[in-house]
Design a protein around this motif. Structure first.
Motif, PDB file in Angstrom:
ATOM      1  N   VAL A  42       0.753  -1.360   0.365  1.00 23.73           N
ATOM      2  CA  VAL A  42      -0.524  -0.058   0.127  1.00 23.73           C
ATOM      3  C   VAL A  42       0.858   1.366  -0.210  1.00 23.73           C
ATOM      4  N   LEU A  43       1.884   0.872   0.528  1.00 24.67           N
ATOM      5  CA  LEU A  43       2.713   2.391   0.937  1.00 24.67           C
ATOM      6  C   LEU A  43       3.571   2.572  -0.388  1.00 24.67           C
ATOM      7  N   ALA A  44       3.627   1.779  -0.757  1.00 21.39           N
ATOM      8  CA  ALA A  44       4.611   2.385  -2.401  1.00 21.39           C
ATOM      9  C   ALA A  44       3.769   2.201  -3.296  1.00 21.39           C
ATOM     10  N   ALA A  45       1.484   2.097  -3.584  1.00 19.68           N
ATOM     11  CA  ALA A  45       0.970   1.926  -4.478  1.00 19.68           C
ATOM     12  C   ALA A  45       1.229   3.702  -4.694  1.00 19.68           C
ATOM     13  N   PHE A  46       0.939   4.068  -3.135  1.00 15.46           N
ATOM     14  CA  PHE A  46       0.439   5.233  -2.404  1.00 15.46           C
ATOM     15  C   PHE A  46       1.705   6.340  -3.409  1.00 15.46           C
ATOM     16  N   PHE A  47       3.027   5.782  -3.143  1.00 17.88           N
ATOM     17  CA  PHE A  47       3.640   7.084  -4.186  1.00 17.88           C
ATOM     18  C   PHE A  47       4.141   7.159  -5.084  1.00 17.88           C
ATOM     19  N   ILE A  48       3.958   5.953  -5.602  1.00 17.38           N
ATOM     20  CA  ILE A  48       3.658   5.723  -7.386  1.00 17.38           C
ATOM     21  C   ILE A  48       2.104   6.646  -7.619  1.00 17.38           C
ATOM     22  N   LYS A  49       1.710   6.346  -6.797  1.00 15.55           N
ATOM     23  CA  LYS A  49       0.317   6.459  -7.698  1.00 15.55           C
ATOM     24  C   LYS A  49       0.661   8.634  -7.268  1.00 15.55           C
ATOM     25  N   ALA A  50       0.871   8.621  -6.190  1.00 14.13           N
ATOM     26  CA  ALA A  50       1.383  10.156  -6.012  1.00 14.13           C
ATOM     27  C   ALA A  50       2.054  11.092  -6.740  1.00 14.13           C
ATOM     28  N   ALA A  51       3.587  10.165  -7.913  1.00 14.98           N
ATOM     29  CA  ALA A  51       3.760  10.524  -8.897  1.00 14.98           C
ATOM     30  C   ALA A  51       3.935  10.686 -10.174  1.00 14.98           C
ATOM     31  N   SER A  52       2.163   9.603 -10.338  1.00 11.36           N
ATOM     32  CA  SER A  52       1.970   9.348 -11.887  1.00 11.36           C
ATOM     33  C   SER A  52       1.141  10.579 -11.717  1.00 11.36           C
ATOM     34  N   ALA A  53       0.787  11.453 -10.542  1.00 16.79           N
ATOM     35  CA  ALA A  53      -0.794  12.950 -10.401  1.00 16.79           C
ATOM     36  C   ALA A  53       0.129  13.812 -11.508  1.00 16.79           C
ATOM     37  N   ILE A  54       1.624  13.589 -11.104  1.00 13.19           N
ATOM     38  CA  ILE A  54       2.403  14.839 -12.341  1.00 13.19           C
ATOM     39  C   ILE A  54       2.700  14.656 -13.417  1.00 13.19           C
ATOM     40  N   ILE A  55       3.123  13.036 -13.600  1.00 14.94           N
ATOM     41  CA  ILE A  55       3.386  12.370 -15.344  1.00 14.94           C
ATOM     42  C   ILE A  55       1.779  12.709 -15.543  1.00 14.94           C
ATOM     43  N   ASP A  56       1.034  12.064 -15.152  1.00  9.60           N
ATOM     44  CA  ASP A  56      -0.175  12.141 -15.573  1.00  9.60           C
ATOM     45  C   ASP A  56      -0.801  13.236 -16.843  1.00  9.60           C
ATOM     46  N   GLN A  57      -0.335  14.786 -15.935  1.00 11.49           N
ATOM     47  CA  GLN A  57      -1.067  15.582 -15.877  1.00 11.49           C
ATOM     48  C   GLN A  57       0.349  16.394 -16.871  1.00 11.49           C
ATOM     49  N   ILE A  58       1.291  16.357 -17.284  1.00  8.49           N
ATOM     50  CA  ILE A  58       1.790  16.980 -18.126  1.00  8.49           C
ATOM     51  C   ILE A  58       1.430  17.789 -19.041  1.00  8.49           C
ATOM     52  N   PRO A  59       0.738  17.527 -20.001  1.00  3.40           N
ATOM     53  CA  PRO A  59       0.106  18.505 -20.686  1.00  3.40           C
ATOM     54  C   PRO A  59      -1.056  19.838 -20.510  1.00  3.40           C
ATOM     55  N   ILE A  60      -1.531  19.540 -18.972  1.00  5.40           N
ATOM     56  CA  ILE A  60      -1.773  20.848 -18.399  1.00  5.40           C
ATOM     57  C   ILE A  60      -0.598  21.360 -17.731  1.00  5.40           C
ATOM     58  N   LEU A  61       0.216  21.084 -17.046  1.00  3.57           N
ATOM     59  CA  LEU A  61       1.257  21.756 -16.939  1.00  3.57           C
ATOM     60  C   LEU A  61       1.831  22.255 -17.506  1.00  3.57           C
ATOM     61  N   PHE A  62       2.315  21.605 -18.313  1.00  2.00           N
ATOM     62  CA  PHE A  62       2.967  23.178 -19.779  1.00  2.00           C
ATOM     63  C   PHE A  62       1.593  23.837 -19.895  1.00  2.00           C
ATOM     64  N   ALA A  63       0.297  23.788 -19.726  1.00  2.00           N
ATOM     65  CA  ALA A  63      -0.525  25.223 -20.641  1.00  2.00           C
ATOM     66  C   ALA A  63      -0.404  26.331 -19.743  1.00  2.00           C
ATOM     67  N   ILE A  64      -0.468  25.837 -18.673  1.00  2.00           N
ATOM     68  CA  ILE A  64      -0.272  26.591 -16.861  1.00  2.00           C
ATOM     69  C   ILE A  64       0.981  27.412 -17.129  1.00  2.00           C
ATOM     70  N   GLY A  65       2.260  26.686 -17.788  1.00  2.00           N
ATOM     71  CA  GLY A  65       3.689  26.640 -17.167  1.00  2.00           C
ATOM     72  C   GLY A  65       3.489  27.619 -18.155  1.00  2.00           C
ATOM     73  N   VAL A  66       3.174  27.414 -19.636  1.00  2.00           N
ATOM     74  CA  VAL A  66       3.876  28.543 -21.223  1.00  2.00           C
ATOM     75  C   VAL A  66       3.020  29.564 -20.804  1.00  2.00           C
ATOM     76  N   SER A  67       2.193  29.661 -20.566  1.00  2.00           N
ATOM     77  CA  SER A  67       0.594  30.524 -20.125  1.00  2.00           C
ATOM     78  C   SER A  67       2.123  32.023 -19.297  1.00  2.00           C
ATOM     79  N   VAL A  68       2.075  30.387 -17.967  1.00  2.00           N
ATOM     80  CA  VAL A  68       2.851  31.893 -17.107  1.00  2.00           C
ATOM     81  C   VAL A  68       3.975  32.727 -17.148  1.00  2.00           C
ATOM     82  N   GLY A  69       4.672  31.252 -18.281  1.00  2.00           N
ATOM     83  CA  GLY A  69       6.539  32.402 -17.785  1.00  2.00           C
ATOM     84  C   GLY A  69       6.417  32.982 -19.492  1.00  2.00           C
ATOM     85  N   MET A  70       5.109  32.809 -20.445  1.00  2.00           N
ATOM     86  CA  MET A  70       5.142  34.004 -21.603  1.00  2.00           C
ATOM     87  C   MET A  70       4.578  35.713 -21.346  1.00  2.00           C
ATOM     88  N   ALA A  71       3.971  35.481 -20.308  1.00  2.00           N
ATOM     89  CA  ALA A  71       3.144  36.447 -19.329  1.00  2.00           C
ATOM     90  C   ALA A  71       3.972  37.848 -19.299  1.00  2.00           C
TER      91      ALA A  71
END
Length: 479
Positions: A42-71
């Protein structure tokens, strides 16, 4: 156009900086449960799922990051606009929505729309959000619409622009997707040679800031390759011994090759300049080895000796070819440094991570020998070999006196009145100036910076290194 693309590339450094967190979480999870990948703990699954919350949302992170960076002022309103754009485009062009427009079953919708939530669309949404913010943030509306004046109207305008963009992409995206898939498939079809071509282009495009677009095709799910995500998740589509081939070849270069090249540049420096060269080269070599951040070192010779940089790009391609041919796969979340190497030992798709040591040592020798021969043969002006100049004095970054450093940089840029826009990336202060004749490079160098680049008459880039944010913050206060 090139300048605009460079700005996009720089803006991507903000979301990319989030990836090490995912790497650490994945690493911990896989060390706890290396065989079940979280299924047995369960502990390993907790960490892996936490990591996937970032990796799986790379497109959203790019949308926010580029928008802030170019403002222009990096306001949070721009981040909201980028997110609005991404959500609207991906919702309007989802497979279910397209099936409804066409009046067909979802299974009949072109495969391109099942991949609409990708890094490319994230970047596009960020560009739309920041453009709308920069253009409409100061808009004044009639009294009866005054509530929606200024920054409040940005998201509304962004929504309208995103609808138009989605309408265009409805016809264009299948063609773009087909081209990306064709390019990726062609590279994959070349096997190890394809890996080498990709790695070489990755390095060659860094001066233009266009390597991020190339990375989106191979590392993320833009064209179905998703080398980075599959390496760490082991999800459907991952193939042991194959997945990771577009990352593995960078490790021998970043951890061993470039530091050895730095040693060659130090040994070929003039005796009177060795101390000065050592400070710059050692810092860059350590950053490359431990974190995989290569810009401080690459920019130290990229423009002074472009021929040597092309040799470096070619050697990176050779490294990728060799690593692909071997039973050897490792990956990264941030870059190919020591930290990511250690974390990838227990990753699902890792294959013989220990092989990095002998390969890396060989590449270290190759880099040192070739760099030394090329530098001496063609008398390249690498750090410590430039024509003698008056010794610079002033603040040194190692002292962390960021106020003093910022004061010297500001004076060298011509003062407050000469700066139109100020920004920074992973290692560089970027300034848009009014009058290029007011820039005093010698004055800037007194701050102890690594170098100065002037891509155009209105742009000055000051190479600071990993502590660039603190110098930039002091400069913003002074402005």
């Amino acid at each position: 156009m090139m300048k605009y693309l460079q700005k996009i590339g720089k803006s991507l450094m903000l979301p990319v900086a989030v990836l090490p967190a995912a790497g650490i979480l994945y690493g911990i999870g896989y060390w706890i449960d290396p065989s079940g990948w979280g299924a047995n703990s369960v502990l390993a699954a907790f960490f892996i799922k936490a990591a996937s919350a970032i990796i799986d949302q790379i497109p959203i992170l790019f949308a926010i990051g580029v928008s802030v960076g170019m403002a222009k002022d990096h306001d949070g309103t721009s981040a909201l606009a980028g997110l609005v754009s991404f959500l609207m485009i991906t919702t309007l062009l989802s497979s279910g929505a397209v099936a409804m427009y066409k009046g067909v079953d979802v299974s009949e919708v072109p495969a391109a729309f099942s991949k609409i939530s990708n890094a490319f669309i994230g970047i596009l949404a960020g560009v739309i959000g920041s453009s709308c913010y920069n253009r409409f943030k100061d808009t004044k509306l009639p009294d009866w619409l005054a509530f929606f004046s200024g920054k409040r109207c940005v998201a509304i305008v962004t929504a309208g622009a995103s609808i138009i963009t989605a309408a265009i992409l409805y016809f264009v995206w299948p063609l773009i997707f087909a081209a990306l898939v064709a390019f990726g498939t062609a590279i994959i079809g070349l096997g190890p040679v394809g890996s080498g071509i990709y790695a070489m282009l990755n390095r060659a495009l860094i001066p233009l800031g266009l390597h991020h677009a190339l990375n989106a095709v191979f590392w993320f799910d833009t064209a179905g390759i998703n080398d980075l995500g599959l390496f760490w998740s082991g999800a459907d589509g991952a193939v042991k011994g194959v997945t990771g081939q577009y990352m593995t070849g960078f490790f021998p270069v970043m951890m061993f090759g470039l530091p050895a090249g730095a040693l060659a540049m130090y040994h070929t420096a003039k005796d009177t300049k060795k101390k000065e060269a050592a400070a710059l080269l050692m810092a860059g070599a350590l950053a490359s080895f431990f974190t995989g951040i290569t810009e401080p070192l690459e920019f130290a010779f990229m423009f002074m000796a472009p021929g040597l940089y092309l040799v470096h790009a070619a050697l990176t391609g050779v490294s990728a070819i060799i690593c692909t041919l071997l039973p050897f796969r490792i990956g990264f979340n941030f870059s190919a440094g020591l930290v990511d190497w250690i974390l990838s030992f227990k990753a699902p798709m890792a294959v013989n991570p220990w092989i990095l040591i002998p390969i890396g040592l060989v590449f270290g020798v190759i880099y040192y020998v070739i760099f030394r021969i090329v530098i001496l043969k063609f008398d390249l002006k690498t750090p410590g070999r430039a024509d003698d100049e008056e010794e610079d004095e002033g603040a040194v970054l190692a002292n962390d006196d960021f106020t003093s450093i910022a004061s010297l940089v500001l004076a060298g840029l011509g003062g407050k009145e000469n700066i139109k826009e100020l920004d920074y990336c992973a290692t560089r202060i970027r300034a848009e100036i009014n009058d290029y004749t007011q820039v005093d490079e010698k004055a800037i160098k007194k701050a102890g910076v690594a170098g100065i680049i002037r891509p155009s008459k209105t742009t000055v880039q000051v190479i600071v290194g990993p502590k660039v944010q603190f110098v930039h913050d002091e400069l913003k206060k002074m402005l």
